[in-house]
Design a protein around this motif. Structure first.
Motif, mmCIF file in Angstrom:
data_model
loop_
_atom_site.group_PDB
_atom_site.id
_atom_site.type_symbol
_atom_site.label_atom_id
_atom_site.label_comp_id
_atom_site.label_asym_id
_atom_site.label_seq_id
_atom_site.Cartn_x
_atom_site.Cartn_y
_atom_site.Cartn_z
ATOM 1 N N CYS A 50 64.874 13.473 -29.836
ATOM 2 C CA CYS A 50 65.256 12.123 -30.243
ATOM 3 C C CYS A 50 64.340 11.142 -29.525
ATOM 4 O O CYS A 50 64.261 11.146 -28.292
ATOM 5 C CB CYS A 50 66.712 11.849 -29.890
ATOM 6 S SG CYS A 50 67.199 10.143 -30.189
ATOM 7 N N CYS A 103 66.519 8.386 -27.222
ATOM 8 C CA CYS A 103 67.162 8.738 -25.948
ATOM 9 C C CYS A 103 66.492 9.924 -25.248
ATOM 10 O O CYS A 103 66.849 10.256 -24.123
ATOM 11 C CB CYS A 103 68.648 9.012 -26.150
ATOM 12 S SG CYS A 103 69.004 10.577 -26.938
ATOM 13 N N CYS A 151 70.919 12.959 -33.932
ATOM 14 C CA CYS A 151 71.140 13.083 -32.484
ATOM 15 C C CYS A 151 72.560 12.651 -32.158
ATOM 16 O O CYS A 151 72.980 11.555 -32.488
ATOM 17 C CB CYS A 151 70.143 12.213 -31.726
ATOM 18 S SG CYS A 151 70.442 12.203 -29.948
ATOM 19 N N CYS A 182 73.044 9.898 -28.581
ATOM 20 C CA CYS A 182 73.037 8.427 -28.585
ATOM 21 C C CYS A 182 73.723 7.885 -29.830
ATOM 22 O O CYS A 182 73.467 6.750 -30.249
ATOM 23 C CB CYS A 182 71.616 7.891 -28.446
ATOM 24 S SG CYS A 182 70.487 8.367 -29.756
HETATM 25 ZN ZN LIG Z 1 69.312 10.253 -29.246
#
Ligand SMILES: [Zn+2]
Ligand SMILES: [Zn+2]
Length: 486
Positions: A53, A56, A79, A82
Motif C-alpha cells: 500500500c 501506509c 488495504c 488504512c
Molecule cells: Zn494502506
C-alpha cells in the motif's frame, strides 16, 4: 502560467488524497492533471514478490482483502490497514499537487481570500525578524540543544534530542521552528499520541500567535487547513506526501514497538526529499541508543532537568512472590505496606504516593486491601479504560488524593508536584527500560519539590530494571560533568 484553482491547490498540496476526499468535479481535477498541476500515483504497487500500500506502507499479505469493485468491474485487492481513512484498492489513485507551492505565511489572507492582502502579509511576515512570542529563558542544557536543532533545520539533517524527563524539550524547538518559518519552511510536529497533540497545540499557538497552526488527530476539524505549522498524530501523517521541510517526531519511543516500521514509513512519505528530521525522546530504545553510541545517529543530550536538581535514582526492593500472595492470601507485601504507611502518615512535608501495578485485573484486589489497611485515607485507582480518568488525575494534582494506583498509562505526560513513586512487580515485562525511566521521571519534577523517592518492588531483578537505573545514573554523571546541576 496556466490558471489553476487556488482551493484545489491548497487542499492537495503536500497531500496524497483519494478522489472522494475532494469536493471538486473529476473533470476539473483531470484538467489540472493535463496542465501539470496534479499528479496521480497508484494506490497499490504490485511486484512478483509482494503487494504494498503506497499510502501506509503495509506489505503484510494478511492485511489485504479482496472485493468485487464497482469502479473497475474487477475483483480488486484493497488495504485493510488504512481502511478507516478511505479504501485504497488496485484501481485507486492517490492525488497530489505538483504545481507551484502555495505561500505559507498568510493567516489573514486565508480568511479574506484576497490575493493582494495575501501578498502584503507574506512580505510583511518575511521581513519581521521573529514570529516567536515566547519570552521564557532556556537552561544551559536547553540552550545547547536548541542551537543544534536550529542547525539541523537549517542544514536539513537528522538529529535525536535525548532529553531527560523534566528537561523541557518543547522549548528547545521554539527557536529552530521560528527560523524555519521565517525562511518559508513548512514544519510538522508528529507524535504517536493524540494526548500529546492536544497538549502541544495550545502551547505552540501561544508561542506563534500570528500564524496558522493545524492540529490533526482522528476527527479533528483542521483536516483541510493549510498551515505553516502542523501538529499531527503519526496516523494523520498518512495523508501527507512530500509536504514538510522540517519534521519533528516527539515521543518516538511511545509508539508500539511492532509499529515502528509504519511510523518510519509515514514520516518518510510526509517529508520532502530534502528536509530536516528531529526526534525527541527521554527514553530511546536500546536499538536507538546503540545508533547514538556508534555515531550512526547524530544526537544531543540534555542530561539535567530545567531546575538543575539531579534525577532521583531507583531503589530496588525485593518483596517475594507478591502475585501469589495477592491471589492466595489476599495480601500485599509487608515492605510495600510499610513504604505506603510512611508516605500516608508524613506531614512535614505532606507526601502523595503514586503506585504502579502491571495489570488492570489486579485493581479490585489491590484497592480493597489498601482501603482496609488504611481506613479513612483517600485512595483511588485509574487505568486506561477508566471513564473518570481525567477527574482522578485532576484530584491527584490538587492534592485531594493521598494514594493513586495506576498502570503504565500514567508513565508519561503527567506531573504531580510532590510525590514519591513505587512500582509493584517491576520485573513484569510490561515495565520496559523506557517505561521504568519514564515512571522514575514522574518524581521531583517541580522546582518547589525537586526531591522524592522511586522504589521498584520486585520478585527478581530484570535487565530492564538494571538498564533503567544505569541510564539515570549516567545522565546524572554527565549533567555534573557539564555543570548542568547544582
Ligand atoms: Zn494502506
Ligand atoms: Zn477496482
Amino acid at each position: 502560467m496556466l490558471p489553476f484553482n487556488v482551493d484545489l491547490q491548497r487542499m492537495t498540496f503536500g497531500k496524497q488524497l483519494l478522489i472522494d476526499d475532494l469536493p471538486f468535479p473529476s473533470t476539473e481535477i483531470q484538467q489540472h492533471a493535463e496542465n501539470g498541476f496534479i499528479t496521480f500515483r497508484n494506490g497499490l504497487t504490485k511486484t512478483r514478490v509482494q503487494t504494498q500500500c503506497v499510502r501506509c506502507g503495509n506489505h503484510d499479505p494478511s492485511w489485504f482483502g479482496v472485493f468485487p469493485c464497482a469502479r473497475c468491474g474487477q475483483t480488486c485487492i484493497y488495504c485493510r490497514k488504512c481502511l478507516m481513512m478511505g479504501r485504497i484498492s488496485s484501481c485507486t489513485q492517490l492525488i497530489s499537487w505538483s504545481g507551484p507551492e502555495p505561500p505559507m505565511l498568510e493567516r489573514e489572507a486565508q480568511i479574506n481570500h484576497e490575493h493582494e492582502t495575501s501578498l502584503t502579509l507574506v512580505n510583511e511576515a518575511r521581513s519581521t525578524s521573529s514570529l516567536l512570542a515566547w519570552t521564557g529563558t532556556l537552561s544551559e542544557g536547553q540552550k545547547y540543544a536548541s542551537s543544534k536543532v536550529e542547525a539541523a533545520f537549517l542544514q536539513q539533517t537528522e538529529l535525536l534530542v535525548w532529553a531527560v524527563c523534566g528537561a523541557g524539550k518543547t522549548e528547545v524547538l521554539f527557536s529552530g521552528i521560528n527560523q524555519a518559518l521565517i525562511s518559508g519552511q513548512r514544519v510538522c510536529i508528529a507524535t504517536p499520541r493524540t494526548d500529546v497533540v492536544l497538549e502541544l497545540t495550545p502551547r505552540l499557538k501561544q508561542a506563534f500567535p500570528t500564524i496558522n497552526v493545524a492540529s490533526l488527530y482522528g476527527g479533528s476539524p483542521d483536516r483541510h487547513m493549510l498551515a505553516p505549522l502542523t501538529i499531527a498524530t503519526t496516523h494523520q501523517l498518512l495523508r501527507f506526501y512530500q509536504a514538510f521541510d522540517s519534521v519533528i517526531v516527539d515521543e518516538v519511543d511511545a509508539f508500539p514497538f511492532t509499529a515502528d516500521d509504519a511510523l518510519q514509513y509515514a514520516v518518510k512519505q510526509a517529508r520532502k526529499p530534502q528536509s530536516a528530521l528531529v526526534y525527541l525522546t527521554a527514553t530511546p530504545s536500546p536499538k536507538w541508543q546503540k545508533l547514538c553510541r556508534n555515531g550512526k545517529l547524530k544526537h544531543v543530550k540534555i542530561p539535567a532537568r530545567y531546575h538543575r536538581h539531579p534525577l532521583p535514582i531507583p531503589e530496588f526492593i525485593w518483596c517475594g512472590n507478591w502475585n501469589k500472595m495477592l491471589n492466595k492470601s489476599q495480601a500485599l507485601p509487608k515492605k510495600l505496606l510499610l513504604w505506603l504507611q510512611q508516605r500516608i502518615s508524613a506531614t512535614h512535608p505532606r507526601k502523595q504516593a503514586l503506585l504502579f501495578i502491571p495489570k488492570i485485573d489486579l485493581f479490585p484486589n489491590v484497592l480493597r486491601i489498601l482501603n482496609e489497611a488504611f481506613p479513612g485515607i483517600n485512595i483511588e485507582g485509574v487505568h486506561a479504560e477508566d471513564p473518570d480518568r481525567k477527574n482522578k488525575v485532576i484530584r491527584m494534582r490538587n492534592g485531594e488524593t493521598s494514594l493513586l494506583i495506576t498502570t503504565t498509562i500514567l508513565e508519561r505526560g503527567v506531573t504531580f508536584p510532590n510525590i514519591d513513586v513505587a512500582v509493584l512487580g517491576a520485573e513484569d515485562r510490561i515495565f520496559t527500560e523506557s517505561a521504568l525511566v519514564q515512571i522514575a521521571g514522574r518524581v521531583g519534577r517541580s522546582a518547589d519539590c525537586p526531591s522524592g523517592t522511586i522504589s521498584f518492588f520486585h520478585y527478581g531483578k530484570t535487565e530492564a530494571m538494571v538498564r533503567a537505573r544505569q541510564q539515570i545514573i549516567d545522565m546524572n554523571r554527565e549533567a555534573k560533568q557539564r555543570g548542568l546541576v547544582d
